[in-house]
Enzyme design. Sequence first.
Site, PDB file in Angstrom:
ATOM      1  N   GLY A  45     -27.964  65.334  -1.234  1.00 62.62           N
ATOM      2  CA  GLY A  45     -28.593  64.765  -2.649  1.00 62.62           C
ATOM      3  C   GLY A  45     -29.980  65.825  -2.234  1.00 62.62           C
ATOM      4  N   LYS A  56     -40.158  70.941   4.404  1.00 63.03           N
ATOM      5  CA  LYS A  56     -40.196  71.193   6.050  1.00 63.03           C
ATOM      6  C   LYS A  56     -39.902  72.321   6.556  1.00 63.03           C
ATOM      7  N   GLY A 188     -50.257  64.520  -4.722  1.00 66.22           N
ATOM      8  CA  GLY A 188     -49.405  63.406  -4.252  1.00 66.22           C
ATOM      9  C   GLY A 188     -48.830  64.380  -2.903  1.00 66.22           C
ATOM     10  N   TYR A 189     -47.227  63.687  -2.528  1.00 65.46           N
ATOM     11  CA  TYR A 189     -46.866  63.913  -1.456  1.00 65.46           C
ATOM     12  C   TYR A 189     -46.353  65.575  -2.042  1.00 65.46           C
ATOM     13  N   ILE A 190     -45.213  66.010  -2.618  1.00 69.90           N
ATOM     14  CA  ILE A 190     -44.888  67.174  -2.703  1.00 69.90           C
ATOM     15  C   ILE A 190     -45.818  68.082  -3.100  1.00 69.90           C
ATOM     16  N   GLY A 277     -44.805  62.650  -9.715  1.00 73.67           N
ATOM     17  CA  GLY A 277     -43.903  61.128  -9.298  1.00 73.67           C
ATOM     18  C   GLY A 277     -41.910  61.655  -9.368  1.00 73.67           C
ATOM     19  N   ASP A 318     -33.365  55.826  -3.762  1.00 72.14           N
ATOM     20  CA  ASP A 318     -34.651  55.885  -5.063  1.00 72.14           C
ATOM     21  C   ASP A 318     -33.988  54.799  -5.557  1.00 72.14           C
ATOM     22  N   ALA A 326     -36.441  59.050   2.805  1.00 70.79           N
ATOM     23  CA  ALA A 326     -35.265  59.755   2.650  1.00 70.79           C
ATOM     24  C   ALA A 326     -34.563  58.917   3.904  1.00 70.79           C
ATOM     25  N   HIS A 450     -48.017  62.606  30.512  1.00 69.27           N
ATOM     26  CA  HIS A 450     -49.511  64.137  30.549  1.00 69.27           C
ATOM     27  C   HIS A 450     -48.701  65.118  30.607  1.00 69.27           C
TER      28      HIS A 450
HETATM   29  P1  FAD Z   1     -30.852  61.366  -3.602  1.00 70.57           P
HETATM   30  O1  FAD Z   1     -30.652  62.707  -2.515  1.00 70.57           O
HETATM   31  O2  FAD Z   1     -31.291  62.229  -4.982  1.00 70.57           O
HETATM   32  O3  FAD Z   1     -28.847  62.034  -3.813  1.00 70.57           O
HETATM   33  C1  FAD Z   1     -28.735  61.241  -4.266  1.00 70.57           C
HETATM   34  C2  FAD Z   1     -26.674  62.311  -5.082  1.00 70.57           C
HETATM   35  O4  FAD Z   1     -26.456  61.751  -6.275  1.00 70.57           O
HETATM   36  C3  FAD Z   1     -27.701  63.556  -5.284  1.00 70.57           C
HETATM   37  O5  FAD Z   1     -26.519  64.365  -4.980  1.00 70.57           O
HETATM   38  C4  FAD Z   1     -26.739  63.610  -7.127  1.00 70.57           C
HETATM   39  O6  FAD Z   1     -26.149  64.300  -7.284  1.00 70.57           O
HETATM   40  C5  FAD Z   1     -25.512  62.388  -7.099  1.00 70.57           C
HETATM   41  N1  FAD Z   1     -25.566  61.841  -8.665  1.00 70.57           N
HETATM   42  C6  FAD Z   1     -25.920  60.798  -8.655  1.00 70.57           C
HETATM   43  N2  FAD Z   1     -25.664  60.359  -9.932  1.00 70.57           N
HETATM   44  C7  FAD Z   1     -24.926  60.662  -9.683  1.00 70.57           C
HETATM   45  C8  FAD Z   1     -23.005  60.804 -10.405  1.00 70.57           C
HETATM   46  N3  FAD Z   1     -22.903  59.520 -11.563  1.00 70.57           N
HETATM   47  N4  FAD Z   1     -21.592  60.715 -10.146  1.00 70.57           N
HETATM   48  C9  FAD Z   1     -21.708  61.711  -8.661  1.00 70.57           C
HETATM   49  N5  FAD Z   1     -22.831  61.681  -7.839  1.00 70.57           N
HETATM   50  C10 FAD Z   1     -24.398  61.343  -8.470  1.00 70.57           C
HETATM   51  N6  FAD Z   1     -38.417  61.536   2.052  1.00 70.57           N
HETATM   52  C11 FAD Z   1     -38.816  61.818   3.185  1.00 70.57           C
HETATM   53  O7  FAD Z   1     -38.899  60.438   4.114  1.00 70.57           O
HETATM   54  N7  FAD Z   1     -39.298  62.887   4.212  1.00 70.57           N
HETATM   55  C12 FAD Z   1     -39.776  64.487   3.143  1.00 70.57           C
HETATM   56  O8  FAD Z   1     -39.845  64.624   3.817  1.00 70.57           O
HETATM   57  C13 FAD Z   1     -39.130  63.993   2.062  1.00 70.57           C
HETATM   58  N8  FAD Z   1     -39.599  65.200   1.809  1.00 70.57           N
HETATM   59  C14 FAD Z   1     -38.853  65.285   0.127  1.00 70.57           C
HETATM   60  C15 FAD Z   1     -39.424  66.240  -0.363  1.00 70.57           C
HETATM   61  C16 FAD Z   1     -39.473  67.246  -1.961  1.00 70.57           C
HETATM   62  C17 FAD Z   1     -39.739  68.596  -2.807  1.00 70.57           C
HETATM   63  C18 FAD Z   1     -38.916  65.727  -2.789  1.00 70.57           C
HETATM   64  C19 FAD Z   1     -38.547  65.820  -4.127  1.00 70.57           C
HETATM   65  C20 FAD Z   1     -38.480  64.775  -2.195  1.00 70.57           C
HETATM   66  C21 FAD Z   1     -38.914  64.890  -0.884  1.00 70.57           C
HETATM   67  N9  FAD Z   1     -38.500  63.055   0.147  1.00 70.57           N
HETATM   68  C22 FAD Z   1     -39.108  62.702   1.012  1.00 70.57           C
HETATM   69  C23 FAD Z   1     -37.744  62.174  -0.212  1.00 70.57           C
HETATM   70  C24 FAD Z   1     -36.559  61.885  -0.637  1.00 70.57           C
HETATM   71  O9  FAD Z   1     -35.594  63.111  -0.665  1.00 70.57           O
HETATM   72  C25 FAD Z   1     -35.317  60.945  -1.148  1.00 70.57           C
HETATM   73  O10 FAD Z   1     -36.294  59.850  -1.418  1.00 70.57           O
HETATM   74  C26 FAD Z   1     -33.881  61.196  -1.098  1.00 70.57           C
HETATM   75  O11 FAD Z   1     -33.335  62.398  -1.435  1.00 70.57           O
HETATM   76  C27 FAD Z   1     -33.001  59.145  -1.669  1.00 70.57           C
HETATM   77  O12 FAD Z   1     -32.296  60.096  -1.199  1.00 70.57           O
HETATM   78  P2  FAD Z   1     -30.991  58.774  -2.358  1.00 70.57           P
HETATM   79  O13 FAD Z   1     -29.928  59.411  -1.532  1.00 70.57           O
HETATM   80  O14 FAD Z   1     -31.417  58.078  -2.419  1.00 70.57           O
HETATM   81  O15 FAD Z   1     -30.677  60.109  -3.744  1.00 70.57           O
HETATM   82  P1  NAD Z   2     -46.475  61.515  -5.769  1.00 69.98           P
HETATM   83  O1  NAD Z   2     -46.030  59.874  -6.648  1.00 69.98           O
HETATM   84  O2  NAD Z   2     -46.751  61.608  -4.534  1.00 69.98           O
HETATM   85  O3  NAD Z   2     -47.739  61.720  -6.068  1.00 69.98           O
HETATM   86  C1  NAD Z   2     -47.797  62.150  -7.975  1.00 69.98           C
HETATM   87  C2  NAD Z   2     -49.398  62.481  -8.473  1.00 69.98           C
HETATM   88  O4  NAD Z   2     -49.249  63.058  -9.336  1.00 69.98           O
HETATM   89  C3  NAD Z   2     -50.237  61.219  -8.284  1.00 69.98           C
HETATM   90  O5  NAD Z   2     -51.743  61.654  -7.197  1.00 69.98           O
HETATM   91  C4  NAD Z   2     -50.399  60.960  -9.613  1.00 69.98           C
HETATM   92  O6  NAD Z   2     -52.036  61.030  -9.199  1.00 69.98           O
HETATM   93  C5  NAD Z   2     -50.487  62.373  -9.842  1.00 69.98           C
HETATM   94  N1  NAD Z   2     -50.400  62.585 -11.470  1.00 69.98           N
HETATM   95  C6  NAD Z   2     -49.879  61.833 -12.284  1.00 69.98           C
HETATM   96  N2  NAD Z   2     -50.042  62.989 -13.754  1.00 69.98           N
HETATM   97  C7  NAD Z   2     -51.216  63.188 -13.709  1.00 69.98           C
HETATM   98  C8  NAD Z   2     -51.768  64.398 -14.565  1.00 69.98           C
HETATM   99  N3  NAD Z   2     -51.254  64.357 -15.895  1.00 69.98           N
HETATM  100  N4  NAD Z   2     -52.177  65.343 -13.962  1.00 69.98           N
HETATM  101  C9  NAD Z   2     -52.692  65.167 -12.895  1.00 69.98           C
HETATM  102  N5  NAD Z   2     -52.049  63.940 -11.660  1.00 69.98           N
HETATM  103  C10 NAD Z   2     -51.284  63.783 -11.657  1.00 69.98           C
HETATM  104  O7  NAD Z   2     -45.474  61.564  -6.640  1.00 69.98           O
HETATM  105  P2  NAD Z   2     -44.846  63.406  -6.242  1.00 69.98           P
HETATM  106  O8  NAD Z   2     -45.800  63.918  -5.219  1.00 69.98           O
HETATM  107  O9  NAD Z   2     -44.629  64.256  -7.101  1.00 69.98           O
HETATM  108  O10 NAD Z   2     -43.252  62.947  -4.771  1.00 69.98           O
HETATM  109  C11 NAD Z   2     -42.719  61.527  -5.481  1.00 69.98           C
HETATM  110  C12 NAD Z   2     -41.853  61.151  -4.665  1.00 69.98           C
HETATM  111  O11 NAD Z   2     -41.238  61.836  -3.374  1.00 69.98           O
HETATM  112  C13 NAD Z   2     -43.270  60.763  -3.629  1.00 69.98           C
HETATM  113  O12 NAD Z   2     -43.456  59.253  -4.335  1.00 69.98           O
HETATM  114  C14 NAD Z   2     -42.294  60.454  -2.476  1.00 69.98           C
HETATM  115  O13 NAD Z   2     -41.605  59.037  -2.619  1.00 69.98           O
HETATM  116  C15 NAD Z   2     -41.233  61.831  -2.366  1.00 69.98           C
HETATM  117  N6  NAD Z   2     -41.206  62.264  -1.464  1.00 69.98           N
HETATM  118  C16 NAD Z   2     -41.925  62.190  -0.196  1.00 69.98           C
HETATM  119  C17 NAD Z   2     -41.759  62.979   0.716  1.00 69.98           C
HETATM  120  C18 NAD Z   2     -42.064  62.341   2.379  1.00 69.98           C
HETATM  121  O14 NAD Z   2     -41.991  61.743   2.660  1.00 69.98           O
HETATM  122  N7  NAD Z   2     -42.924  63.573   2.986  1.00 69.98           N
HETATM  123  C19 NAD Z   2     -42.659  64.451   1.036  1.00 69.98           C
HETATM  124  C20 NAD Z   2     -41.775  64.988  -1.257  1.00 69.98           C
HETATM  125  C21 NAD Z   2     -41.712  63.423  -1.527  1.00 69.98           C
END
Ligand code: FAD
Ligand code: NAD
Length: 474
Positions: A45, A56, A188-190, A277, A318, A326, A450
């Site tokens: 995913g 990472k 935000g996070y990303i 987001g 999600d 995750a 330690h």
């Molecule tokens: P997903 O990982 O989104 O998987 C869903 C899967 O469903 C996909 O592979 C998709 O192709 C498949 N799918 C969708 N519809 C269908 C369908 N109809 N038929 C078959 N397959 C389908 N979270 C953390 O905890 N730590 C982190 O460090 C972190 N870093 C992140 C960094 C980035 C840049 C991003 C974008 C996200 C990050 N996240 C992080 C968030 C994390 O990736 C998600 O919370 C996690 O992937 C959610 O898992 P999921 O199984 O719900 O869905």
């Molecule tokens: P986010 O919700 O963390 O941050 C989005 C930011 O965009 C907010 O601060 C918001 O105020 C700002 N924003 C919104 N509209 C704007 C605009 N028009 N102009 C300027 N700023 C604006 O969302 P993200 O960073 O896209 O990450 C999405 C999700 O992915 C996170 O909520 C998290 O669940 C997951 N994620 C987790 C990790 C981790 O666990 N380390 C890392 C990356 C992503």
Amino acid sequence: MVVGDIATGTDVLVVGAGPGGYTAAIRAAQLDLDVTLVEKDAYGGACLNHGCIPSKALISATDRAQQAREGEHMGVHADPAIDMAGMVAWKDEVVDQLTSGVEKLCKGNGVNLIEGTAEFADEHTARIAHSGEGQGAESVEFEHAIIATGSRPIELPGFEFDGERILSSREALAMDRVPDRFLVVGAGYIGMELATVYAKAGSDVTVVEALDGALPGYEADVTRVVRKRAEELGIDFQFGQKAAEWTETDDGLTVVTESEDGTDAEFDADAALVAVGRRPVTDTLAIEDAGIETDERGFIRTDDRARTDQAHVFAIGDVAGEPMLAHKAMAEGHVAAEVIAGEPAALDHQAIPAAVFTDPEIGTVGLTESEAEAEGFEPVVGEFPLRASGRALTMDETEGFVRIVADADSEFILGAQIVAPEASELIAEVGLAIEMGATLEDVIGTVHTHPTLAEAVMEAAANARGQAIHTLNR
Ligand code: FAD
Ligand code: NAD
């Protein structure tokens, strides 16, 4: 069923092989259920392919370069060059290793894998269009289904992702060169993780954020540490600026922002990452045909056993709501599988941790002091500054602190906020303490190795009782 379809039946149909879906599938198979897992794109995913793992990997690689650059006072002289294409190729190897591992683990546990897109036909049937042109389709009849279709990035109106000028995190994790000027929309996070990557890789990074600070949701003294270090790395923060529109220029783009006080601004860049987001994916599988509803934000509504409006259909990860992390998806995957197998499982975790992999990292779990007060506790708080940690000094990373929140009367641990190197690892100890119902005394009485950063957790707990040894107690 359509003529020519192959029809199969399964106990559990899992849709989506991200961390939620593959965990649920493997756990259900371990519980002797017949499981079919459908994935339309890539095993693992968003997390393994375009999220947690790729980000990472790039964070580790650029950290290594930055540490080498900053080692002169430790007697290390180096001038590392960044080969972005090489870095991305290494990241891809890591991703491939993990995604093929997921496939092997599923097969090894007896999960039946189908590569295709699932769509509900009715309450007990899904139609699966096999991936690849002309590959046909099949219908699967299921006793139970687990929806784990994840989320996708929100597109700001006018900022549709084109992969060239306007990037989602997916493209920003696959660049073959370091942009001279990198604009990040959303702190935000990303935004914060990838702004740090590109600043360390050598880009001039500007972050525009609509709100008045980075990482909304985290306490101000926590984010202050991260922001200070980000500014030292050269990141220019523009808070209170909302990205409104953009135009293409000869060498990139200009993003126009609007602020509440009417002071609009313009920012030039080679490319812009828009990370504002993510939203749940429910449009790929016709959930209405299975009688399932979403809430006003588009998340599938579930109960404390991950069940949707239809008791035989579950939703996890999600697609089922915040926090979109995750490990939360995986935890829900366990619950859904176990409930289907008739086990007494429920989503009753005391606390779900969160980590931001910035420099330094943030790790939090449970309640903050003010949240504890709001919930009626009388909290006691202990802190330990990283500059008093021998291990932090030997790592030359002394910015940050560990804060532990406990109930004053019972001394049960309620939460922690950590901003420190390896905060993502350190927070696990406090998560376990909360789950186990541990007290301050339990943490203080546990002998910690330690010199380690983990000692800071023990010292913070001791500080809450006025017993810290390596910092003055308040
Ligand atoms: P997903 O990982 O989104 O998987 C869903 C899967 O469903 C996909 O592979 C998709 O192709 C498949 N799918 C969708 N519809 C269908 C369908 N109809 N038929 C078959 N397959 C389908 N979270 C953390 O905890 N730590 C982190 O460090 C972190 N870093 C992140 C960094 C980035 C840049 C991003 C974008 C996200 C990050 N996240 C992080 C968030 C994390 O990736 C998600 O919370 C996690 O992937 C959610 O898992 P999921 O199984 O719900 O869905
Ligand atoms: P986010 O919700 O963390 O941050 C989005 C930011 O965009 C907010 O601060 C918001 O105020 C700002 N924003 C919104 N509209 C704007 C605009 N028009 N102009 C300027 N700023 C604006 O969302 P993200 O960073 O896209 O990450 C999405 C999700 O992915 C996170 O909520 C998290 O669940 C997951 N994620 C987790 C990790 C981790 O666990 N380390 C890392 C990356 C992503």
